[in-house]
Enzyme design. Structure first.
Site, PDB file in Angstrom:
ATOM      1  CE  LYS A  13      -1.299  -0.385   4.855  1.00  0.00           C
ATOM      2  NZ  LYS A  13      -0.123   0.259   5.428  1.00  0.00           N
ATOM      3  NE  ARG A  88      -1.897   0.254  11.000  1.00  0.00           N
ATOM      4  CZ  ARG A  88      -0.978   0.728  10.153  1.00  0.00           C
ATOM      5  NH1 ARG A  88      -0.997   1.972   9.782  1.00  0.00           N
ATOM      6  NH2 ARG A  88      -0.045  -0.074   9.671  1.00  0.00           N
ATOM      7  NE  ARG A 126       8.155  -3.569   4.250  1.00  0.00           N
ATOM      8  CZ  ARG A 126       6.948  -3.165   4.631  1.00  0.00           C
ATOM      9  NH1 ARG A 126       6.090  -2.740   3.730  1.00  0.00           N
ATOM     10  NH2 ARG A 126       6.588  -3.236   5.875  1.00  0.00           N
ATOM     11  NE  ARG A 159       8.252  -0.463   8.408  1.00  0.00           N
ATOM     12  CZ  ARG A 159       6.957  -0.275   8.152  1.00  0.00           C
ATOM     13  NH1 ARG A 159       6.588   0.193   6.973  1.00  0.00           N
ATOM     14  NH2 ARG A 159       6.049  -0.563   9.039  1.00  0.00           N
ATOM     15  NE  ARG A 170       4.052  -3.916  10.812  1.00  0.00           N
ATOM     16  CZ  ARG A 170       4.975  -4.043   9.855  1.00  0.00           C
ATOM     17  NH1 ARG A 170       6.066  -4.782  10.042  1.00  0.00           N
ATOM     18  NH2 ARG A 170       4.819  -3.432   8.718  1.00  0.00           N
TER      19      ARG A 170
HETATM   20  P1  AMP Z   1       2.881   1.453   8.596  1.00  0.00           P
HETATM   21  O1  AMP Z   1       4.088   2.131   8.054  1.00  0.00           O
HETATM   22  O2  AMP Z   1       1.593   2.018   8.044  1.00  0.00           O
HETATM   23  O3  AMP Z   1       2.950  -0.048   8.458  1.00  0.00           O
HETATM   24  O4  AMP Z   1       2.835   1.776  10.174  1.00  0.00           O
HETATM   25  C1  AMP Z   1       3.881   1.374  11.020  1.00  0.00           C
HETATM   26  C2  AMP Z   1       3.408   1.338  12.457  1.00  0.00           C
HETATM   27  O5  AMP Z   1       3.025   2.656  12.883  1.00  0.00           O
HETATM   28  C3  AMP Z   1       2.204   0.470  12.750  1.00  0.00           C
HETATM   29  O6  AMP Z   1       2.553  -0.893  12.925  1.00  0.00           O
HETATM   30  C4  AMP Z   1       1.690   1.104  14.038  1.00  0.00           C
HETATM   31  O7  AMP Z   1       2.490   0.744  15.150  1.00  0.00           O
HETATM   32  C5  AMP Z   1       1.915   2.580  13.789  1.00  0.00           C
HETATM   33  N1  AMP Z   1       0.748   3.227  13.130  1.00  0.00           N
HETATM   34  C6  AMP Z   1       0.729   3.782  11.893  1.00  0.00           C
HETATM   35  N2  AMP Z   1      -0.492   4.275  11.621  1.00  0.00           N
HETATM   36  C7  AMP Z   1      -1.259   4.031  12.700  1.00  0.00           C
HETATM   37  C8  AMP Z   1      -2.620   4.277  13.028  1.00  0.00           C
HETATM   38  N3  AMP Z   1      -3.454   4.888  12.152  1.00  0.00           N
HETATM   39  N4  AMP Z   1      -3.079   3.875  14.238  1.00  0.00           N
HETATM   40  C9  AMP Z   1      -2.256   3.272  15.121  1.00  0.00           C
HETATM   41  N5  AMP Z   1      -0.977   2.989  14.888  1.00  0.00           N
HETATM   42  C10 AMP Z   1      -0.460   3.366  13.684  1.00  0.00           C
END
Ligand code: AMP
Length: 212
Positions: A13, A88, A126, A159, A170
């Site tokens: 995404k 989320r 990744r 990451r 996750r």
């Molecule tokens: P992502 O890069 O979108 O995979 O986000 C990485 C991490 O950031 C997630 O695993 C969460 O710990 C945190 N995170 C990002 N967006 C949100 C959200 N909308 N609500 C809660 N935690 C978030």
């Protein structure tokens, strides 16, 4: 274009949202990127969110709602935006509705469908650029030189939350808390679902088609 991207971790995404934002001339707003930046800068938000992000859990709703509300209030988001990683949870979706609205001409939602077993394989390979955020996959979208960013030459990193335990957490958060968000938007008839398995270009074409 006001679009929300929903998809499990590692579904592509981020890659697709960035590309779509560039094509349509709207900002790409990634809450994950915003949190990683705060963590790298050592801000108060970063110190609070750091351990949660590292473990793969979700940062509390009230924190996230505040962040996104401020970001969407900036002038560049007036003409539209692509949200990547928000909402989320149902609480986040409901709060978003209250300050964006999703009637006709409002929000659209795109869900990328990728099975868990594909995710686990993708995430292990990744890598991303800590400087510009470019995302690579060592098998399907490798950098030209071994583990160095094509754009700025920075050494690529995995990451910290791409480790096996955090990925499991996750994925669980996605199934338990984020899938109900897709159902919420489905009931409002604004959800499109796209098969996210395949080469980046092919998935991008599917996305463009489903939005046209
Ligand atoms: P992502 O890069 O979108 O995979 O986000 C990485 C991490 O950031 C997630 O695993 C969460 O710990 C945190 N995170 C990002 N967006 C949100 C959200 N909308 N609500 C809660 N935690 C978030």
């Amino acid at each position: 274009m006001k679009l929300i991207f929903i998809g499990p971790p590692g579904s592509g995404k981020g890659t697709q949202a960035k590309r779509l934002a560039a094509t349509h001339g709207v900002p790409h707003i990634s809450t994950g990127d915003m949190l990683r930046e705060a963590i790298a800068d050592g801000t108060e938000l970063g110190r609070k969110a750091g351990p949660i992000v590292a473990s793969g859990g979700l940062v509390p709703d009230d924190v996230m709602v505040g962040i996104i509300k401020d970001r969407l209030a900036k002038t560049d988001a007036r003409k539209g935006f692509i949200l990547d990683g928000y909402p989320r949870t149902l609480v986040q979706a409901e709060r978003l509705d209250s300050f964006v609205g999703n009637g006709s001409g409002g929000l659209r939602v795109l869900q990328l469908l990728v099975p868990d077993e594909v995710i686990v394989k993708r995430i292990a390979l990744r890598r991303s650029c800590p400087q510009c955020g470019a995302i690579y996959h060592l098998e399907t979208a490798p950098p030209r030189d071994d583990e160095v960013c094509d754009r700025d030459g920075a050494e690529l990193i995995a990451r910290p939350d791409d480790n096996e335990q955090a990925v499991r957490t996750r994925l669980e958060a996605f199934h338990r808390q984020t899938l109900p968000v897709a159902t919420f938007y489905k009931s409002k008839s604004v959800l499109r679902q796209v098969d996210g398995v395949g080469p980046v270009d092919v998935v991008f074409e599917r996305i463009e088609k489903s939005l046209s």
